[in-house]
Scaffold this motif. Structure first.
Motif, PDB file in Angstrom:
ATOM      1  N   MET A   1       0.839  -1.178   0.000  1.00 37.27           N
ATOM      2  CA  MET A   1       0.000   0.000   0.000  1.00 37.27           C
ATOM      3  C   MET A   1       0.885   1.244   0.000  1.00 37.27           C
ATOM      4  N   ARG A   2       0.335   2.354  -0.466  1.00 37.54           N
ATOM      5  CA  ARG A   2       1.132   3.555  -0.663  1.00 37.54           C
ATOM      6  C   ARG A   2       0.827   4.608   0.399  1.00 37.54           C
ATOM      7  N   LEU A   3       1.906   5.180   0.945  1.00 35.49           N
ATOM      8  CA  LEU A   3       1.830   6.203   1.988  1.00 35.49           C
ATOM      9  C   LEU A   3       2.565   7.452   1.511  1.00 35.49           C
ATOM     10  N   LEU A   4       1.976   8.626   1.767  1.00 32.05           N
ATOM     11  CA  LEU A   4       2.642   9.897   1.498  1.00 32.05           C
ATOM     12  C   LEU A   4       2.903  10.585   2.830  1.00 32.05           C
ATOM     13  N   VAL A   5       4.166  10.916   3.087  1.00 35.58           N
ATOM     14  CA  VAL A   5       4.556  11.616   4.310  1.00 35.58           C
ATOM     15  C   VAL A   5       4.905  13.057   3.950  1.00 35.58           C
ATOM     16  N   ILE A   6       4.103  14.008   4.445  1.00 34.17           N
ATOM     17  CA  ILE A   6       4.350  15.429   4.196  1.00 34.17           C
ATOM     18  C   ILE A   6       4.867  16.022   5.502  1.00 34.17           C
ATOM     19  N   GLU A   7       6.166  16.196   5.588  1.00 35.20           N
ATOM     20  CA  GLU A   7       6.827  16.590   6.832  1.00 35.20           C
ATOM     21  C   GLU A   7       8.128  17.293   6.487  1.00 35.20           C
ATOM     22  N   ASP A   8       8.332  18.521   7.001  1.00 31.55           N
ATOM     23  CA  ASP A   8       9.531  19.277   6.631  1.00 31.55           C
ATOM     24  C   ASP A   8      10.776  18.853   7.396  1.00 31.55           C
ATOM     25  N   THR A  15      12.268   8.660   9.754  1.00 28.37           N
ATOM     26  CA  THR A  15      11.881   7.768  10.848  1.00 28.37           C
ATOM     27  C   THR A  15      10.496   7.175  10.616  1.00 28.37           C
ATOM     28  N   VAL A  16       9.566   8.022  10.177  1.00 28.65           N
ATOM     29  CA  VAL A  16       8.212   7.550   9.881  1.00 28.65           C
ATOM     30  C   VAL A  16       8.244   6.508   8.765  1.00 28.65           C
ATOM     31  N   CYS A  17       9.004   6.777   7.711  1.00 27.27           N
ATOM     32  CA  CYS A  17       9.095   5.837   6.593  1.00 27.27           C
ATOM     33  C   CYS A  17       9.692   4.509   7.040  1.00 27.27           C
ATOM     34  N   GLU A  18      10.718   4.574   7.872  1.00 27.30           N
ATOM     35  CA  GLU A  18      11.339   3.359   8.383  1.00 27.30           C
ATOM     36  C   GLU A  18      10.363   2.588   9.273  1.00 27.30           C
ATOM     37  N   THR A  19       9.617   3.304  10.097  1.00 23.82           N
ATOM     38  CA  THR A  19       8.667   2.673  11.008  1.00 23.82           C
ATOM     39  C   THR A  19       7.572   1.934  10.257  1.00 23.82           C
ATOM     40  N   THR A  20       7.162   2.480   9.125  1.00 24.77           N
ATOM     41  CA  THR A  20       6.008   1.937   8.401  1.00 24.77           C
ATOM     42  C   THR A  20       6.395   1.063   7.212  1.00 24.77           C
ATOM     43  N   ARG A  21       7.668   0.790   7.022  1.00 28.78           N
ATOM     44  CA  ARG A  21       8.116   0.167   5.769  1.00 28.78           C
ATOM     45  C   ARG A  21       7.601  -1.254   5.577  1.00 28.78           C
ATOM     46  N   ASP A  22       7.243  -1.949   6.663  1.00 27.35           N
ATOM     47  CA  ASP A  22       6.694  -3.297   6.510  1.00 27.35           C
ATOM     48  C   ASP A  22       5.251  -3.285   6.016  1.00 27.35           C
ATOM     49  N   LEU A  23       4.598  -2.143   6.121  1.00 32.99           N
ATOM     50  CA  LEU A  23       3.190  -2.042   5.730  1.00 32.99           C
ATOM     51  C   LEU A  23       2.976  -1.194   4.490  1.00 32.99           C
ATOM     52  N   PHE A  24       3.863  -0.212   4.271  1.00 37.37           N
ATOM     53  CA  PHE A  24       3.633   0.763   3.212  1.00 37.37           C
ATOM     54  C   PHE A  24       4.893   1.008   2.388  1.00 37.37           C
ATOM     55  N   GLU A  25       4.662   1.347   1.127  1.00 38.76           N
ATOM     56  CA  GLU A  25       5.700   1.951   0.289  1.00 38.76           C
ATOM     57  C   GLU A  25       5.485   3.456   0.381  1.00 38.76           C
ATOM     58  N   ALA A  26       6.476   4.171   0.891  1.00 40.35           N
ATOM     59  CA  ALA A  26       6.278   5.582   1.233  1.00 40.35           C
ATOM     60  C   ALA A  26       6.976   6.522   0.263  1.00 40.35           C
ATOM     61  N   ASP A  27       6.291   7.638  -0.029  1.00 41.66           N
ATOM     62  CA  ASP A  27       6.886   8.778  -0.720  1.00 41.66           C
ATOM     63  C   ASP A  27       6.966   9.927   0.280  1.00 41.66           C
ATOM     64  N   GLN A  28       7.926  10.828   0.064  1.00 38.25           N
ATOM     65  CA  GLN A  28       8.150  11.929   0.990  1.00 38.25           C
ATOM     66  C   GLN A  28       8.023  13.275   0.286  1.00 38.25           C
ATOM     67  N   ALA A  29       7.423  14.224   0.988  1.00 36.59           N
ATOM     68  CA  ALA A  29       7.391  15.623   0.555  1.00 36.59           C
ATOM     69  C   ALA A  29       7.829  16.459   1.744  1.00 36.59           C
ATOM     70  N   PHE A  30       8.665  17.463   1.492  1.00 35.58           N
ATOM     71  CA  PHE A  30       9.259  18.222   2.592  1.00 35.58           C
ATOM     72  C   PHE A  30       8.714  19.641   2.708  1.00 35.58           C
ATOM     73  N   ILE A  43      -3.105   8.708  -5.581  1.00 31.49           N
ATOM     74  CA  ILE A  43      -2.593   7.344  -5.717  1.00 31.49           C
ATOM     75  C   ILE A  43      -2.191   6.747  -4.371  1.00 31.49           C
ATOM     76  N   TYR A  44      -2.508   7.457  -3.292  1.00 32.27           N
ATOM     77  CA  TYR A  44      -2.076   7.010  -1.968  1.00 32.27           C
ATOM     78  C   TYR A  44      -3.237   6.437  -1.167  1.00 32.27           C
ATOM     79  N   ASP A  45      -2.906   5.490  -0.304  1.00 42.80           N
ATOM     80  CA  ASP A  45      -3.908   4.897   0.575  1.00 42.80           C
ATOM     81  C   ASP A  45      -4.093   5.713   1.846  1.00 42.80           C
TER      82      ASP A  45
END
Length: 228
Positions: A1-8, A15-30, A43-45
């Motif tokens: 499943m796809r996760l978008l992390v919007i965090e500057d 850290t969030v991406c690493e924490t969730t990597r077993d459940l989600f494929e993450a993209d990042q926006a800063f 396209i994100y869940d």
């Protein structure tokens, strides 16, 4: 499943991406502008959204998303912990609100709950459509008692269609979700994969549920009418 992390804060975002990597494929926006652009691709869940960012803040991002009709679940993750901040977040369309610093287990549980409410079957790692089953953990596909052998991108495409059943998804949305916006191929590959899925499902009579909506995109439709 796809996760978008919007965090500057890049360290926190990592850290969030690493924490969730077993459940989600993450993209990042800063920043908010980049986050809004990516979120608009629909396209994100689920989206994790910070509030205090330079330029466009999280509240503004969330307001624009809901105004644009993007219903992707949003978890606000922020240091702002007053009841007024929480009320504002929920009024603007947030699905949950978690205050920093946070426990990793709590973040995962809240994400699971959000996705379970929006698409169902998350805890069981299974998506269902009539007798069609997709196990997200084993990536096994079956119709009734019959196993259907699919390759990686075929499974990713099927997962996206199942998560959006009875909803038209455009070629652009499918391409960005399954192949990625930075892919070197073109979205003409989607027609090939849709055709292959139909061939795989034909013996079970499930090819009729994958509809082509001319000029718009594709839909996994429960009514089973002939595709156009």
């Amino acid at each position: 499943m796809r996760l978008l992390v919007i965090e500057d804060d890049k360290h926190l975002s990592d850290t969030v991406c690493e924490t969730t990597r077993d459940l989600f494929e993450a993209d990042q926006a800063f920043d908010g502008e980049e986050g809004l652009y990516l979120a608009q691709q629909n396209i994100y869940d689920v989206i994790i959204l910070d509030i205090m960012m330079p330029g466009m803040n999280g509240y503004e991002v969330l307001t624009h998303l809901r105004e644009y009709g993007i219903s992707t679940p949003v978890l606000i993750l922020t240091a702002k912990d007053s009841i007024d901040d929480k009320i504002q977040g929920f009024k603007k369309g947030a699905d949950d609100y978690l205050v920093k610093p946070f426990h990793r287990e709590e973040l995962l549980l809240r994400l699971e709950a959000i996705v379970r409410r929006s698409v169902g079957g998350f805890r069981e790692h299974t998506l269902s459509f009539k007798e069609l089953k997709l196990n997200l953990k084993s990536r096994m596909v079956s119709i009734g008692e019959e196993a259907i052998l699919l390759n990686g991108k075929q499974i990713d495409l099927l997962e996206y269609l199942m998560n959006n059943k009875n909803i038209i998804v455009t070629k652009e949305q499918i391409f960005d979700r399954v192949w990625g916006m930075d892919s070197n191929t073109t979205n003409t590959v989607i027609e090939v994969y849709i055709s292959n899925l139909r061939k795989k499902f034909k013996a079970a009579g499930y090819d009729k549920y994958i509809k082509t909506i001319r000029g718009m995109g594709y839909m996994l439709s429960e009514n089973g009418e002939d595709h156009e």
